[in-house]
Design an enzyme around this catalytic site. Structure first.
Site, PDB file in Angstrom:
ATOM      1  N   HIS A   1       0.787  -1.356  -0.195  1.00  0.00           N
ATOM      2  CA  HIS A   1       0.179   0.092  -0.045  1.00  0.00           C
ATOM      3  C   HIS A   1       0.845   1.435   0.007  1.00  0.00           C
ATOM      4  CE1 HIS A   1       1.228  -0.267   4.273  1.00  0.00           C
ATOM      5  NE2 HIS A   1       0.908   0.986   4.167  1.00  0.00           N
TER       6      HIS A   1
ATOM      7  N   HIS B   1       4.751  -0.062   0.130  1.00  0.00           N
ATOM      8  CA  HIS B   1       5.228  -0.836   0.988  1.00  0.00           C
ATOM      9  C   HIS B   1       4.472  -1.766   1.663  1.00  0.00           C
ATOM     10  CE1 HIS B   1       3.702   2.584   3.334  1.00  0.00           C
ATOM     11  NE2 HIS B   1       3.723   1.785   4.462  1.00  0.00           N
TER      12      HIS B   1
ATOM     13  N   ARG C   1       6.362   6.373  14.034  1.00  0.00           N
ATOM     14  CA  ARG C   1       6.324   6.935  12.544  1.00  0.00           C
ATOM     15  C   ARG C   1       5.785   8.545  12.525  1.00  0.00           C
ATOM     16  NH1 ARG C   1       2.047   4.867   8.233  1.00  0.00           N
ATOM     17  NH2 ARG C   1       0.949   7.036   8.677  1.00  0.00           N
TER      18      ARG C   1
HETATM   19  C1  SIN Z   1       5.829  -1.268   9.396  1.00  0.00           C
HETATM   20  O1  SIN Z   1       5.718  -1.497  10.370  1.00  0.00           O
HETATM   21  O2  SIN Z   1       6.844  -1.798   8.839  1.00  0.00           O
HETATM   22  C2  SIN Z   1       5.295  -0.343   8.158  1.00  0.00           C
HETATM   23  C3  SIN Z   1       4.197   0.414   9.024  1.00  0.00           C
HETATM   24  C4  SIN Z   1       3.260   1.367   8.059  1.00  0.00           C
HETATM   25  O3  SIN Z   1       2.872   0.769   6.960  1.00  0.00           O
HETATM   26  O4  SIN Z   1       3.192   2.315   8.450  1.00  0.00           O
END
Ligand code: SIN
Length: 309
Positions: free
Chosen positions: A105, A274, A290
């Site tokens: 996504h 990702h 994040r």
């Molecule tokens: C992750 O936790 O590896 C990615 C998380 C996200 O999509 O923000």
């Protein structure tokens, strides 16, 4: 140590070496970092030790920040930080969102102006018997655009994809059930349904968009979330979307990030997609912070270079 880029064996995921994000970065060095970010789509900083204030300060150098839509997953003291974690607090409640991003996504496609990108900083990484879990995969949608076969390029250029929140929930539940052991728990499935209520139920975005800073063409795609293509018969749209998925997920476009505590990875939501693996569970702990960079409405490729800043 002086600044240089250590190139990954992929079109994205290159490491920026010689930068300490706990300090104010000189303008000239920041310009090099931003250039690498715009050019490649995913950059990696290893061995960092940063506080929430320092992460926010570095993120703000790129522009205004967005907050994650569900406030309860944001750090109370620093609501610009979205906590991605499977850990439970003293009250038995999750300290963050445990199942974030476990499908291919771009972030927050359910809003008209999705974020420019995100910065994910690893505080705790799951590890057992010398093996690290919880990797994140990144796919370069600009390299994949450049590598499109002509018929698939013609089929998507100038087209709008129709996104459906309901379709995504069904897709993720079906994917979890198909996996032995289940990638999602029942509580996670319920959480996903609840979260989806806060999202727009349907939205359209161009299938090919121009990168707002470089003008490069990128495929704009999220797996399981696209229910159709505007003005294309459903059966044909499904064939195109399946061909696009297969094209995107070829190994030559993909970088796999194996996390270590202290890594900060930045991705661009236009030039890559990702996916988090989620291949671990408590007592293995994962805790990430994040920050999210505010974005702009996707520019359809037909708008031409004049539409880019
Ligand atoms: C992750 O936790 O590896 C990615 C998380 C996200 O999509 O923000």
């Amino acid at each position: 140590m002086s600044f240089f880029i250590r190139f990954a064996d992929a079109p994205l995921g290159h490491e920026i070496v010689g930068v300490d994000l706990s300090h104010e970065i000189p303008d000239e060095q920041f310009a090099q970092i931003q250039d690498a970010y715009d050019r490649y789509g995913v950059i990696v900083f290893r061995g960092q030790r940063i506080t929430p204030d320092q992460q926010i300060a570095f993120s703000r150098r790129f522009g205004p920040l967005d907050r994650y839509i569900l406030e309860r997953y944001n750090l109370k003291t620093h609501p610009e930080i979205f906590v991605v974690s499977n850990i439970l607090g003293d009250d038995g409640q999750p300290i963050g969102l445990g199942d974030a991003g476990r499908y291919w996504h771009t972030d927050m496609w359910s809003i008209p102006a999705p974020p420019r990108g995100s910065l994910l900083y690893a505080l705790e990484v799951p590890e057992k018997d010398g093996r690290v879990y919880g990797d994140t995969f990144f796919c370069s949608t600009q390299a994949a655009y450049d590598g499109l076969p002509p018929d698939l390029r013609r089929a998507i250029e100038g087209r709008q994809a129709l996104y459906s929140t309901r379709r995504l929930v069904d897709f993720r539940v079906a994917a979890a059930q198909a996996q032995s052991g289940g990638a999602l728990t029942q509580a996670e499935i319920e959480g996903m349904k609840e979260r989806s209520k806060n999202m727009l139920q349907e939205i359209t975005h161009p299938l090919v968009r121009l990168h707002p800073r470089t003008g490069r063409k990128c495929i704009y795609y999220s797996e399981g979330a696209i229910s159709g293509i505007v003005d294309v018969p459903q059966a044909e749209a499904e064939q195109i979307l399946e061909a696009l998925r297969r094209h995107l997920l070829q190994p030559e476009f993909i970088y796999r990030h194996r996390w270590a505590a202290g890594d900060l990875v930045m991705w661009d939501n236009c030039s890559c997609i990702h996916k988090a693996t989620g291949d671990f569970d408590l007592p293995l702990r994962r805790r990430m912070h994040r920050t999210t960079l505010r974005g702009t409405v996707p520019i359809p490729s037909a708008a031409g270079a004049a539409a880019v800043q």
